[in-house]
Write a protein that holds these residues in place. Structure first.
Motif, mmCIF file in Angstrom:
data_model
loop_
_atom_site.group_PDB
_atom_site.id
_atom_site.type_symbol
_atom_site.label_atom_id
_atom_site.label_comp_id
_atom_site.label_asym_id
_atom_site.label_seq_id
_atom_site.Cartn_x
_atom_site.Cartn_y
_atom_site.Cartn_z
ATOM 1 N N SER A 117 54.839 -64.729 49.404
ATOM 2 C CA SER A 117 56.587 -64.187 50.437
ATOM 3 C C SER A 117 57.001 -64.430 48.660
ATOM 4 C CB SER A 117 56.413 -65.974 51.048
ATOM 5 O OG SER A 117 58.293 -66.084 50.942
ATOM 6 N N CYS A 118 56.990 -65.397 47.947
ATOM 7 C CA CYS A 118 57.166 -65.574 46.675
ATOM 8 C C CYS A 118 57.609 -64.090 45.631
ATOM 9 C CB CYS A 118 57.168 -66.474 45.848
ATOM 10 S SG CYS A 118 57.275 -68.188 46.632
ATOM 11 N N LEU A 119 56.081 -63.927 46.056
ATOM 12 C CA LEU A 119 55.816 -62.046 44.527
ATOM 13 C C LEU A 119 57.133 -61.424 45.258
ATOM 14 C CD1 LEU A 119 52.647 -62.602 44.397
ATOM 15 C CD2 LEU A 119 54.204 -63.359 42.456
ATOM 16 N N ASP A 120 57.180 -60.810 46.529
ATOM 17 C CA ASP A 120 57.620 -59.822 47.424
ATOM 18 C C ASP A 120 59.202 -60.453 46.567
ATOM 19 O OD1 ASP A 120 54.999 -58.998 48.723
ATOM 20 O OD2 ASP A 120 55.815 -59.875 50.533
ATOM 21 N N PHE A 121 59.501 -61.758 46.991
ATOM 22 C CA PHE A 121 61.180 -62.114 46.957
ATOM 23 C C PHE A 121 61.693 -61.612 45.912
ATOM 24 C CE2 PHE A 121 64.462 -64.745 45.391
ATOM 25 C CZ PHE A 121 65.050 -64.062 46.781
ATOM 26 N N LEU A 122 60.311 -61.960 44.765
ATOM 27 C CA LEU A 122 60.809 -61.707 43.578
ATOM 28 C C LEU A 122 60.917 -59.904 43.224
ATOM 29 C CD1 LEU A 122 57.980 -64.160 41.341
ATOM 30 C CD2 LEU A 122 60.107 -63.483 41.393
ATOM 31 N N GLU A 123 59.978 -59.215 43.851
ATOM 32 C CA GLU A 123 60.089 -57.712 42.947
ATOM 33 C C GLU A 123 60.983 -57.019 44.063
ATOM 34 O OE1 GLU A 123 58.019 -55.240 41.764
ATOM 35 O OE2 GLU A 123 56.959 -57.429 41.620
ATOM 36 N N GLU A 124 61.340 -57.666 45.177
ATOM 37 C CA GLU A 124 62.596 -57.568 46.026
ATOM 38 C C GLU A 124 64.314 -57.405 45.348
ATOM 39 O OE1 GLU A 124 62.583 -58.257 49.874
ATOM 40 O OE2 GLU A 124 60.338 -57.682 49.747
ATOM 41 N N HIS A 125 63.893 -58.799 44.850
ATOM 42 C CA HIS A 125 65.824 -58.911 43.978
ATOM 43 C C HIS A 125 65.370 -59.588 43.168
ATOM 44 C CE1 HIS A 125 66.501 -59.292 48.807
ATOM 45 N NE2 HIS A 125 65.387 -60.220 48.642
ATOM 46 N N CYS A 126 64.676 -59.969 42.580
ATOM 47 C CA CYS A 126 64.449 -60.931 41.229
ATOM 48 C C CYS A 126 64.739 -59.834 39.917
ATOM 49 C CB CYS A 126 64.049 -61.597 40.556
ATOM 50 S SG CYS A 126 64.189 -63.325 42.635
ATOM 51 N N ILE A 127 64.580 -58.664 39.808
ATOM 52 C CA ILE A 127 64.232 -57.599 38.402
ATOM 53 C C ILE A 127 65.433 -56.777 38.726
ATOM 54 C CG2 ILE A 127 62.983 -56.145 37.471
ATOM 55 C CD1 ILE A 127 60.541 -56.767 39.724
ATOM 56 N N ASN A 128 65.806 -56.920 36.984
ATOM 57 C CA ASN A 128 67.056 -55.948 37.291
ATOM 58 C C ASN A 128 66.446 -55.079 36.600
ATOM 59 O OD1 ASN A 128 69.371 -55.419 35.497
ATOM 60 N ND2 ASN A 128 70.225 -56.890 34.796
ATOM 61 N N ARG A 129 67.124 -53.855 37.282
ATOM 62 C CA ARG A 129 66.116 -52.452 36.746
ATOM 63 C C ARG A 129 66.906 -51.695 35.628
ATOM 64 N NH1 ARG A 129 60.746 -53.253 39.332
ATOM 65 N NH2 ARG A 129 61.315 -53.810 41.410
ATOM 66 N N THR A 130 68.059 -51.673 35.845
ATOM 67 C CA THR A 130 69.168 -51.011 35.503
ATOM 68 C C THR A 130 69.270 -52.062 33.269
ATOM 69 O OG1 THR A 130 71.345 -52.692 35.147
ATOM 70 C CG2 THR A 130 70.660 -51.321 36.651
ATOM 71 N N ALA A 131 68.267 -53.267 33.022
ATOM 72 C CA ALA A 131 67.967 -53.721 31.908
ATOM 73 C C ALA A 131 66.425 -53.577 31.755
ATOM 74 C CB ALA A 131 68.881 -54.895 31.856
ATOM 75 N N GLY A 132 65.958 -52.731 31.723
ATOM 76 C CA GLY A 132 64.466 -52.643 31.368
ATOM 77 C C GLY A 132 63.145 -53.507 31.972
ATOM 78 N N ASP A 133 64.235 -53.631 32.875
ATOM 79 C CA ASP A 133 62.773 -54.493 33.589
ATOM 80 C C ASP A 133 62.719 -56.053 33.494
ATOM 81 O OD1 ASP A 133 62.829 -52.476 36.041
ATOM 82 O OD2 ASP A 133 60.842 -52.603 35.300
ATOM 83 N N ARG A 134 64.155 -56.768 32.787
ATOM 84 C CA ARG A 134 64.234 -58.272 32.818
ATOM 85 C C ARG A 134 64.858 -58.885 34.248
ATOM 86 N NH1 ARG A 134 65.298 -60.714 28.014
ATOM 87 N NH2 ARG A 134 64.551 -62.369 29.513
ATOM 88 N N LEU A 135 63.902 -59.698 34.335
ATOM 89 C CA LEU A 135 64.368 -60.660 35.429
ATOM 90 C C LEU A 135 65.311 -61.928 35.524
ATOM 91 C CD1 LEU A 135 61.277 -59.810 35.682
ATOM 92 C CD2 LEU A 135 61.030 -61.921 37.299
ATOM 93 N N TYR A 136 65.951 -61.592 36.302
ATOM 94 C CA TYR A 136 67.291 -62.660 36.254
ATOM 95 C C TYR A 136 66.766 -64.344 36.159
ATOM 96 C CZ TYR A 136 69.585 -58.838 38.020
ATOM 97 O OH TYR A 136 70.256 -57.610 38.587
ATOM 98 N N PHE A 137 67.288 -64.918 36.546
ATOM 99 C CA PHE A 137 67.226 -66.987 35.930
ATOM 100 C C PHE A 137 67.071 -67.395 37.770
ATOM 101 C CE2 PHE A 137 68.416 -70.914 35.117
ATOM 102 C CZ PHE A 137 67.373 -72.111 34.392
ATOM 103 N N THR A 138 68.899 -66.787 37.867
ATOM 104 C CA THR A 138 68.750 -67.269 39.229
ATOM 105 C C THR A 138 69.161 -66.514 40.421
ATOM 106 O OG1 THR A 138 71.385 -68.240 38.649
ATOM 107 C CG2 THR A 138 69.533 -69.850 38.369
#
Length: 400
Positions: free
Chosen positions: A82-103
């Motif tokens: 559940s956490c990995l799917d949420f990360l993949e669907e919502h937490c990756i900044n695809r417009t900035a080199g796949d950096r992840l958000y903080f919140t």
């Protein structure tokens, strides 16, 4: 070695682990949007629906690691997924080199991006540990990509988000202990589940060990510094240059002990023990007990308001590091540190009524009011990790 006492503490550790895992499964998992909520009151009520991206990766790692140590349970694998799917669907900044958000928001809308790359690191170990349990190759590929991104960002790659350093580089720049120590831990996870790339992980681990001791560890000052100059210079004219985080140092010590054990490097193990000894002797509160959050290496006033609070995670790290050091050396002083810290945790952090541990204590050991069990920074990670590892280490000691 006091076998009956050790067995009693092992029984307590196992009971606390069960309480902790149940608490998060019951109160933290978001059945509507996926992922985990971590801002929880003492009795598990959500007091903020904003989600910590760190904690999505850390939660995925924890529940996958539980499967590795105790055997697969579908409930644990489902929580991790559940956490990995949420990360993949919502937490990756695809417009900035796949950096992840903080919140992000409850349903995954981005809220905050930060400079440092710990979201990416915890995403990597969560995916890696889950791959280790399922063999689903896509999770290994995600872990490898994020792992390399963290390495590149820590070694001069321009940040694709466009965010610059915290300070104006022309005026002041330097190194942070968190970068090599967390990457060393990440590397240990990656190597364990991904032996195909063992040579790469061995090389990167050696670089981490070098950087910790070449730049941050100051045996002549009996400390390991959070921040130093580019070449390891002691920057003692301002507060940030004098900060010691005893909990960080103790966490770093067992990362180093694990690497020393893997490589058979007795000299490295001894230096890792020094990191532990310097930190706990300087950071332990001799009046109230427990480990202070920050200290100044020169005994000057720390800048952080929370410097004399007692936080959960440094005490988790003591449990792991003290038992590992005792198992490896049989030096009784480490066992005494375990007993002292375990008693403090049982008395001050553990909650026999509602389960799990308080996150934040005042200096005198009483929970901050109103008390909480989770926050943006506290979720199902440090407490369960320490209890799992303490259980295993106590088993090694009792059977040794």
């Amino acid at each position: 070695m006091e076998r009956e006492k050790l067995q009693a503490w092992r029984d307590w550790v196992r009971a606390e682990l069960g309480s902790c895992v149940s608490f998060w499964l019951e109160h933290g998992m978001d059945k509507e949007h996926g992922g985990v909520y971590t801002c929880l009151t003492r009795d598990g009520k959500v007091f903020s629906t904003d989600k910590s991206v760190w904690m999505q990766g850390r939660c995925a790692w924890t529940f996958s690691y539980l499967c590795r140590v105790y055997g697969k349970k579908q409930e644990w694998l489902d929580a991790a997924k559940s956490c990995l799917d949420f990360l993949e669907e919502h937490c990756i900044n695809r417009t900035a080199g796949d950096r992840l958000y903080f919140t992000v928001t409850a349903d995954g809308k981005p809220l905050r991006q930060r400079r440092y790359c710990f979201s990416e690191g915890f995403y990597a170990i969560g995916n890696a540990e889950y791959y280790g349990q399922t063999g689903e190759r896509e999770h290994l590929e995600r872990a490898r990509k994020a792992y390399q991104l963290v390495y590149d960002l820590n070694h001069g790659m321009p940040d694709p988000t466009g965010m610059g350093p915290k300070t104006i580089a022309e005026t002041r720049t330097g190194r942070a202990l968190a970068d090599p120590m967390i990457f060393l831990n990440m590397t240990g996870v990656m190597r364990r589940v991904d032996p195909e790339q063992a040579a790469l992980y061995d090389r990167y681990a050696a670089e981490c060990v070098h950087d910790i001791f070449a730049y941050h560890h100051k045996p002549e000052m009996k400390c390991t510094l959070e921040s130093v100059g580019v070449n390891g210079e002691f920057q003692g004219d301002f507060t940030a240059g004098r900060v010691v985080n005893p909990g960080h140092d103790i966490e770093c010590s067992w990362f180093l002990m694990e690497e020393a054990n893997r490589t058979g490097d007795a000299a490295l193990h001894k230096k890792a023990e020094d990191v532990f000894n310097f930190a706990i002797e300087a950071g332990w509160d001799k009046e109230y007990g427990g480990l202070l959050y920050f200290i100044d290496c020169k005994g000057l006033p720390p800048e952080a308001y929370e410097h004399d609070m007692k936080l959960w995670w440094p005490h988790n790290e003591i449990l792991i590091a003290s038992l590992m050091a005792y198992r490896d050396t049989k030096d009784e002083k480490y066992l005494e540190w375990f007993f002292k810290t375990a008693e403090y945790c049982k008395t001050c952090f553990a909650d026999d009524v509602c389960g799990e541990w308080y996150g934040y204590l005042r200096r005198d050991g009483k929970p901050t009011e109103p008390p909480c069990k989770g926050s943006t920074f506290k979720g199902p990670f440090h407490v369960p990790r320490s209890l799992i590892m303490a259980d295993v280490l106590l088993g090694d000691i009792l059977e040794g």
